[in-house]
Design a protein around this motif. Structure first.
Motif, PDB file in Angstrom:
ATOM      1  N   VAL A 369      21.840  29.385  63.490  1.00  0.00           N
ATOM      2  CA  VAL A 369      22.919  28.755  62.828  1.00  0.00           C
ATOM      3  C   VAL A 369      24.443  29.112  63.267  1.00  0.00           C
ATOM      4  O   VAL A 369      25.161  28.287  63.202  1.00  0.00           O
ATOM      5  CB  VAL A 369      22.715  28.852  61.354  1.00  0.00           C
ATOM      6  N   ILE A 370      24.365  30.457  63.497  1.00  0.00           N
ATOM      7  CA  ILE A 370      25.913  30.738  64.053  1.00  0.00           C
ATOM      8  C   ILE A 370      25.841  30.406  65.472  1.00  0.00           C
ATOM      9  O   ILE A 370      27.157  30.003  65.407  1.00  0.00           O
ATOM     10  CB  ILE A 370      25.381  32.629  63.970  1.00  0.00           C
ATOM     11  N   ARG A 371      25.023  30.433  66.280  1.00  0.00           N
ATOM     12  CA  ARG A 371      25.203  29.842  67.556  1.00  0.00           C
ATOM     13  C   ARG A 371      25.862  28.292  67.639  1.00  0.00           C
ATOM     14  O   ARG A 371      26.559  27.841  68.215  1.00  0.00           O
ATOM     15  CB  ARG A 371      24.014  29.590  68.399  1.00  0.00           C
ATOM     16  N   GLN A 372      25.076  27.547  66.411  1.00  0.00           N
ATOM     17  CA  GLN A 372      25.329  26.004  66.388  1.00  0.00           C
ATOM     18  C   GLN A 372      26.899  26.049  65.840  1.00  0.00           C
ATOM     19  O   GLN A 372      27.696  25.326  66.451  1.00  0.00           O
ATOM     20  CB  GLN A 372      24.448  25.273  65.308  1.00  0.00           C
ATOM     21  N   ALA A 373      27.002  26.978  64.972  1.00  0.00           N
ATOM     22  CA  ALA A 373      28.591  26.833  64.557  1.00  0.00           C
ATOM     23  C   ALA A 373      29.680  27.146  65.499  1.00  0.00           C
ATOM     24  O   ALA A 373      30.602  26.422  65.456  1.00  0.00           O
ATOM     25  CB  ALA A 373      28.674  27.869  63.252  1.00  0.00           C
ATOM     26  N   ALA A 374      29.260  28.054  66.532  1.00  0.00           N
ATOM     27  CA  ALA A 374      30.220  28.591  67.428  1.00  0.00           C
ATOM     28  C   ALA A 374      30.266  27.411  68.370  1.00  0.00           C
ATOM     29  O   ALA A 374      31.736  26.974  68.751  1.00  0.00           O
ATOM     30  CB  ALA A 374      29.529  29.695  68.389  1.00  0.00           C
ATOM     31  N   VAL A 375      29.277  26.493  68.770  1.00  0.00           N
ATOM     32  CA  VAL A 375      29.526  25.348  69.443  1.00  0.00           C
ATOM     33  C   VAL A 375      30.506  24.183  68.962  1.00  0.00           C
ATOM     34  O   VAL A 375      31.511  23.804  69.440  1.00  0.00           O
ATOM     35  CB  VAL A 375      28.186  24.849  69.874  1.00  0.00           C
ATOM     36  N   ASN A 376      30.154  24.253  67.511  1.00  0.00           N
ATOM     37  CA  ASN A 376      31.162  23.206  66.884  1.00  0.00           C
ATOM     38  C   ASN A 376      32.441  23.584  66.831  1.00  0.00           C
ATOM     39  O   ASN A 376      33.439  22.651  66.985  1.00  0.00           O
ATOM     40  CB  ASN A 376      30.467  22.856  65.476  1.00  0.00           C
ATOM     41  N   TYR A 377      32.757  24.908  66.784  1.00  0.00           N
ATOM     42  CA  TYR A 377      34.039  25.224  66.489  1.00  0.00           C
ATOM     43  C   TYR A 377      34.685  25.102  68.180  1.00  0.00           C
ATOM     44  O   TYR A 377      35.981  24.847  68.026  1.00  0.00           O
ATOM     45  CB  TYR A 377      34.163  26.791  66.371  1.00  0.00           C
ATOM     46  N   ILE A 378      34.133  25.414  69.138  1.00  0.00           N
ATOM     47  CA  ILE A 378      34.504  24.943  70.421  1.00  0.00           C
ATOM     48  C   ILE A 378      34.960  23.628  70.662  1.00  0.00           C
ATOM     49  O   ILE A 378      36.082  23.302  71.163  1.00  0.00           O
ATOM     50  CB  ILE A 378      33.345  25.646  71.591  1.00  0.00           C
ATOM     51  N   VAL A 379      34.067  22.473  70.416  1.00  0.00           N
ATOM     52  CA  VAL A 379      34.126  21.212  70.721  1.00  0.00           C
ATOM     53  C   VAL A 379      35.418  20.733  69.801  1.00  0.00           C
ATOM     54  O   VAL A 379      36.139  19.947  70.174  1.00  0.00           O
ATOM     55  CB  VAL A 379      32.996  20.684  70.692  1.00  0.00           C
ATOM     56  N   SER A 380      35.327  21.085  68.473  1.00  0.00           N
ATOM     57  CA  SER A 380      36.406  20.665  67.941  1.00  0.00           C
ATOM     58  C   SER A 380      37.715  21.175  68.105  1.00  0.00           C
ATOM     59  O   SER A 380      38.714  20.263  68.018  1.00  0.00           O
ATOM     60  CB  SER A 380      35.967  21.135  66.336  1.00  0.00           C
ATOM     61  N   PHE A 381      37.834  22.449  68.456  1.00  0.00           N
ATOM     62  CA  PHE A 381      39.263  22.991  68.908  1.00  0.00           C
ATOM     63  C   PHE A 381      39.526  22.084  70.190  1.00  0.00           C
ATOM     64  O   PHE A 381      40.839  21.736  70.242  1.00  0.00           O
ATOM     65  CB  PHE A 381      39.013  24.610  69.230  1.00  0.00           C
ATOM     66  N   ILE A 382      38.809  22.078  71.327  1.00  0.00           N
ATOM     67  CA  ILE A 382      39.123  21.469  72.247  1.00  0.00           C
ATOM     68  C   ILE A 382      39.586  19.911  72.152  1.00  0.00           C
ATOM     69  O   ILE A 382      40.604  19.438  72.557  1.00  0.00           O
ATOM     70  CB  ILE A 382      38.097  21.252  73.406  1.00  0.00           C
ATOM     71  N   ALA A 383      39.021  19.230  71.415  1.00  0.00           N
ATOM     72  CA  ALA A 383      39.145  17.773  70.980  1.00  0.00           C
ATOM     73  C   ALA A 383      40.535  17.875  70.238  1.00  0.00           C
ATOM     74  O   ALA A 383      41.220  16.872  70.613  1.00  0.00           O
ATOM     75  CB  ALA A 383      38.119  17.313  70.276  1.00  0.00           C
ATOM     76  N   ARG A 384      40.954  18.646  69.438  1.00  0.00           N
ATOM     77  CA  ARG A 384      42.108  18.433  68.686  1.00  0.00           C
ATOM     78  C   ARG A 384      43.344  19.187  69.016  1.00  0.00           C
ATOM     79  O   ARG A 384      44.400  18.668  68.754  1.00  0.00           O
ATOM     80  CB  ARG A 384      41.767  19.304  67.072  1.00  0.00           C
TER      81      ARG A 384
END
Length: 594
Positions: A369-384
């Motif tokens: 669940v932490i690994r998934q959260a880390a992925v989402n932080y990366i892609v959301s950051f890059i997108a925005r």
């Protein structure tokens, strides 16, 4: 001489034979009294305080001692009274041990922060000498000083979050004393942290109470930087609670529709939404203070040049808070933007943040669940984030694609592949992240032939046609946008797989070892932490570096329509016009429109 003296109109005692007044006359007389009679402070004769204290310690004479304590606590004290009392008390510091706790507490209850400068200095000197001589009183002293981090209940909220000159002066007196105690008595550092935690206002308290308290916490950091990690952890742990209690969707709804005036049938709904709005306002004001602190700490005063040494130190402290409190918390909406604001100062910080997150993704010992959260932080950051350079965007996409291909290779070697979402949750999350970023940032990735060749090198076709079938579990909105873009630029053809998946979609029933049954739709839950920031005041620190999603149109000619029809008959209804539109939705990030 008596320790108490109160003004009276007559000194003649009333006779016990005097007629008892009627109830009516008593009430009439009581109504004429506007204010209660205040006891006037009269200090005992010189050296009397010391005598009273010694008499209490040695002989247990409690009467005079208790009268003295009550006098200090209840009497109306003027500046001269306090000054005289402090001079007497200073001479008795050597005997102020545990037995005189009530006397010390009475002295600490004196209202001193709004007195003249001489009284303030005398009070600060007395308290500093007292704690230095007797550590026993340090706990109560620190707690008493922290209670001064609260404003009077009648005080209005600060305009634009800027403290008034009066409040600044009062707080300076408290912090000057605290600074001296922390410097001379090391024990006070630990006591202060405990006191700050114990006295932190509950989230339903007024906005002004929170902004006053947090402002004082940030002032403590200025003269005691060793406490910064603990204080930042305390602040964010409280702001997280507010954040999850004020959903983005409800805040936006309140601001857009202004539904404070509703009919009587919806009274309960109005109250609930109003509470959310109030808490959001408090969160907004507090986050604005934190953002201002971060900016001022990282930049030189006056010139606004970045102080790289201070910035690196603050980054490490905030990253620790992020790792311990923010990353593991589900469904926060605004608190995580502290990393967004901090990383906007320098590209090196953004790169360090991505590396930190990617290490968690690649570490099998970290909870999924932490690994998934880390992925989402990366892609959301890059997108925005508008400050993320194209080279970093492409490098991150390449990292993800290589990881995905490596994972697929390990699975293709097996005789039987179990495409259970629970077993491959991290893999599917990384795939969805890749699809999401390509869809969101495709304009930057197809503007030159070189960038198109880069996308081709990711071998997207192999990913979507793998036996694990990531298109089956990714969010439909992300899949539709990704499919349209990859078809447009001939990177991959997804529609036949989408059609096959749509015809073979059934919920899955799971039974755990305890017999509990759960039904899953086998679709990833999308959570993008840097979706739009809807708080009004603190958004000024975010919006200059924030990328909103812009609707994209693809012209579809008749030959392309026939090609799509050959591949996917079920999509004909979705292409009933010559324009395919994409519009933004808060989560999962896209909303497909025909």
């Amino acid at each position: 001489m008596s320790l108490f003296s109160a003004p009276t109109k007559s000194t003649t005692p009333s006779s016990i034979l005097k007629k008892t007044p009627s109830l009516k006359s008593t009430l009439n007389r009581s109504l004429k009294v506007n204010t209660p009679t205040k006891v006037r402070f009269i200090l005992p004769h010189s050296k009397k305080v010391r005598h009273i204290l010694k008499d209490y310690i040695k002989h247990g004479n409690a009467k005079d001692y208790e009268n003295l304590v009550c006098l200090i606590r209840d009497a109306e004290l003027f500046d001269d009274d306090i000054s005289s009392l402090l001079k007497e008390a200073t001479e008795c510091i050597s005997i102020m041990k545990q037995e005189l706790r009530l006397f010390v507490e009475a002295l600490l209850s004196v209202d001193w922060i709004e007195r003249n400068e001489n009284v303030v200095k005398e009070y600060q000197s007395f308290i500093a000498n007292l704690v230095a001589a007797h550590n026993y009183h340090a706990d109560f002293v620190i707690n008493k000083l922290v209670t001064l981090f609260f404003p009077p209940l009648t005080d209005p909220e600060w305009e634009n979050g800027t403290p008034s000159k009066t409040d600044i002066l009062k707080c300076q007196h408290v912090h000057s004393l605290l600074c001296e105690l922390l410097r001379t008595v090391p024990l006070c550092n630990e006591l202060l942290i405990h006191a700050l935690i114990d006295h932190f206002p509950y989230m339903n308290k007024s906005t002004h109470i929170h902004e006053y308290y947090i402002q004082n916490l940030l002032w403590v950091i200025c003269y005691q930087p060793t406490l910064r990690p603990n204080i930042l952890h305390l602040i964010f742990s409280k702001l997280i609670i507010m954040d999850v209690s004020a959903p983005r969707e409800e805040i936006a709804k309140l601001e857009e529709e202004e539904i404070f005036m509703m009919d009587e049938s919806k009274t309960n709904t109005t109250i609930n939404l109003d509470c959310v709005h109030s808490m959001a306002h408090t969160l907004d004001v507090c986050l604005d203070k934190v953002f201002n602190y971060i900016y001022s700490e990282c930049h030189e005063p006056g010139t606004n040049d970045l102080n790289w040494g201070k910035t690196k130190s603050l980054y490490q402290d905030i990253l620790t808070v992020f790792d311990q409190s923010i990353l593991p918390t589900y469904n926060t909406h605004h608190v995580q933007f502290v990393m967004f604001v901090l990383c906007s100062f320098k590209t090196t910080l953004t790169e360090a943040f991505f590396n930190y997150l990617w290490k968690k993704v690649c570490n099998p010992n970290v909870a999924s669940v932490i690994r998934q959260a880390a992925v989402n932080y990366i892609v959301s950051f890059i997108a925005r984030a508008t400050f993320v350079p194209l080279t970093m965007l492409k490098g991150t996409l390449q990292q993800m694609a290589e990881w995905i291909h490596s994972y697929i290779a390990t699975q293709d070697g097996l005789e039987c592949v179990n495409s259970d979402l629970r077993l491959h949750s991290v893999f599917y999350t990384v795939c969805q992240a890749l699809f999401y970023v390509i869809s969101f940032r495709h304009k930057d990735l197809v503007n030159t032939k070189k960038n198109v060749v880069f996308l081709e090198s990711l071998n997207l076709a192999k990913i979507v046609t793998s036996r694990l079938n990531p298109l089956r579990v990714c969010q439909p909105a992300v899949v539709q946008n990704f499919a349209a873009i990859t078809r447009k630029y001939q990177l991959a053809y997804c529609y036949s797989i989408i059609e096959h998946n749509s015809r073979n979609t059934l919920p899955t029933v799971y039974r755990d070892e305890k017999g509990f049954v759960t039904v899953s739709s086998n679709v990833l839950e999308a959570c993008y932490p840097f979706d739009p920031f809807v708080l009004s005041r603190s958004s000024a620190k975010v919006h200059p570096f924030y990328r909103d999603y812009k609707e994209v149109s693809f012209e579809v000619n008749d030959s392309e329509m026939r090609e799509i029809g050959d591949v996917d008959d079920f999509l004909e209804n979705d292409f009933n016009s010559k324009t395919q539109k994409f519009s933004y939705g808060t989560s999962p990030g896209f909303k497909f429109k025909g």
